[in-house]
Design an enzyme around this catalytic site. Sequence first.
Site, PDB file in Angstrom:
ATOM      1  N   ASP A  81       0.828  -1.211   0.000  1.00  0.00           N
ATOM      2  CA  ASP A  81       0.000   0.000   0.000  1.00  0.00           C
ATOM      3  C   ASP A  81       0.859   1.257   0.000  1.00  0.00           C
ATOM      4  O   ASP A  81       2.033   1.241   0.398  1.00  0.00           O
ATOM      5  CB  ASP A  81      -0.982   0.008   1.182  1.00  0.00           C
ATOM      6  CG  ASP A  81      -0.289  -0.041   2.545  1.00  0.00           C
ATOM      7  OD1 ASP A  81       0.704  -0.784   2.685  1.00  0.00           O
ATOM      8  OD2 ASP A  81      -0.739   0.666   3.468  1.00  0.00           O
ATOM      9  N   GLU A 103      12.034  -1.025   3.649  1.00  0.00           N
ATOM     10  CA  GLU A 103      11.709   0.407   3.721  1.00  0.00           C
ATOM     11  C   GLU A 103      12.911   1.222   3.229  1.00  0.00           C
ATOM     12  O   GLU A 103      14.064   0.785   3.350  1.00  0.00           O
ATOM     13  CB  GLU A 103      11.370   0.808   5.160  1.00  0.00           C
ATOM     14  CG  GLU A 103      10.092   0.205   5.712  1.00  0.00           C
ATOM     15  CD  GLU A 103       8.831   0.903   5.223  1.00  0.00           C
ATOM     16  OE1 GLU A 103       8.945   1.882   4.453  1.00  0.00           O
ATOM     17  OE2 GLU A 103       7.737   0.467   5.610  1.00  0.00           O
ATOM     18  N   GLU A 109       0.043  -1.397   5.682  1.00  0.00           N
ATOM     19  CA  GLU A 109       1.125  -0.955   6.567  1.00  0.00           C
ATOM     20  C   GLU A 109       0.999   0.529   6.878  1.00  0.00           C
ATOM     21  O   GLU A 109       1.260   0.961   8.010  1.00  0.00           O
ATOM     22  CB  GLU A 109       2.476  -1.248   5.901  1.00  0.00           C
ATOM     23  CG  GLU A 109       3.691  -1.008   6.799  1.00  0.00           C
ATOM     24  CD  GLU A 109       4.235   0.415   6.760  1.00  0.00           C
ATOM     25  OE1 GLU A 109       5.092   0.754   7.597  1.00  0.00           O
ATOM     26  OE2 GLU A 109       3.787   1.202   5.890  1.00  0.00           O
ATOM     27  N   GLU A 110       0.616   1.316   5.886  1.00  0.00           N
ATOM     28  CA  GLU A 110       0.605   2.770   6.033  1.00  0.00           C
ATOM     29  C   GLU A 110      -0.458   3.265   7.019  1.00  0.00           C
ATOM     30  O   GLU A 110      -0.407   4.407   7.453  1.00  0.00           O
ATOM     31  CB  GLU A 110       0.390   3.443   4.673  1.00  0.00           C
ATOM     32  CG  GLU A 110       1.526   3.236   3.669  1.00  0.00           C
ATOM     33  CD  GLU A 110       2.790   4.011   4.039  1.00  0.00           C
ATOM     34  OE1 GLU A 110       2.830   4.631   5.112  1.00  0.00           O
ATOM     35  OE2 GLU A 110       3.735   3.988   3.227  1.00  0.00           O
ATOM     36  N   HIS A 113       6.091   9.865   0.724  1.00  0.00           N
ATOM     37  CA  HIS A 113       4.886  10.570   1.161  1.00  0.00           C
ATOM     38  C   HIS A 113       4.773  11.987   0.589  1.00  0.00           C
ATOM     39  O   HIS A 113       3.918  12.757   1.015  1.00  0.00           O
ATOM     40  CB  HIS A 113       4.784  10.636   2.699  1.00  0.00           C
ATOM     41  CG  HIS A 113       4.665   9.299   3.357  1.00  0.00           C
ATOM     42  ND1 HIS A 113       4.078   9.127   4.601  1.00  0.00           N
ATOM     43  CD2 HIS A 113       5.043   8.060   2.969  1.00  0.00           C
ATOM     44  CE1 HIS A 113       4.106   7.844   4.935  1.00  0.00           C
ATOM     45  NE2 HIS A 113       4.710   7.173   3.951  1.00  0.00           N
TER      46      HIS A 113
END
Length: 385
Positions: A72, A162, A134-135, A356
């Site tokens: 995600d 990550e 996860e987000e 992000h």
Amino acid sequence: MSRSRDLLAHLVSFDTTSRESNLALIDFVRNYLQHHGVSCELLFNEQKSKANLLATIGPAEVPGIVLSGHTDVVPVDGQCWSVAPFELTEKDGKLYGRGTADMKGYLACVLASVPALVQAPLRMPVHIALSYDEEVGCLGVGSLIEAFHAKTVKPLLCVIGEPTELKPVLGHKGKLAMRCEVHGAACHSAYAPSGVNAIEYAALLIIELGRLGEELKAPQHHDGSFDPPFSTVQTGMIAGGNALNIVPQNCSFDFEVRSLPAQNLWHVADQLRGYAEHTLLPAMQAVSGQCAIHFSELSSYPGLSTSAQSQAAEWVADFCGSQAYGTVAFGSEGGLFDQAGIPTVVCGPGSMDQGHKPDEFISVAQLEACDRMLEKVLVFASRQS
């Protein structure tokens, strides 16, 4: 590199924002694996709208390595992009698109390594583990971890991809996200003392949260390996009231605690609950017995703290060619794997400085370096007994 880039283009094209399904991407990965003779298991959420994927290449009866990442991505709403966010764009040695850094670049490299893994004489398995949600608090990975528990042998190592610029990260903070709902007593604002103002009591709770956060900043609570070196508290959302001339009956706010691994993740929430029950509620219920304050958990995950002297740290340092061990302020699924007894290190291509954000990107150089790291994983898995 061309295989990784092509796979990244496919992965980016799927809008896997956490509020959306990830099944189209999962189907693509499943078909890709099947094309290379690799079977996989899908672990669905209750609504069957999302799925984790678990595949094993090599001898499953011995301990192996987990290459893990989430599918995600965060929303693009309200962000000003100069390129199409769900289409891979290459400019000046950079690959742009939502999720390129966080963390579809890593997933693309993992998938690109599959043909070589299938052909290699592996003496230990390499597990590919893809998760959802996860987000929004590491909500989906639980069934993956349960699947590893059900196996006869536990993995030796989990590498969470990550974005760390391919430097081994051994620690991150844990996170607790909570919602507080304050129920007061409504009345005409001309007679405000006859009611219980839910917004004002919520404000008192938020002020208390701030005070508890200040306590955590005291030097005796610091861990200098983190930035910031203390646990943090913040209120992120608030809603309440219907009209200015009505004493508000309801107010809710969401807050989070990002806790150092060695500290109690629930300490702040427990302290706030005690303040609500022993200080605020008696005054509220003296006016109306219907008043209440409720706390509910939205999500939580533990911190990660892997020893620099561990085999896991040593192995990943060999893979990525760096012993620049560090920590990060953001969280990951690593703490959950570690809590399940699977030694974990976070190490992946790209930088969270780009994650992000609008025009998120990963450099071509980082993608190439990740391909080289995974080649070393293959060699390691072929040599071990």
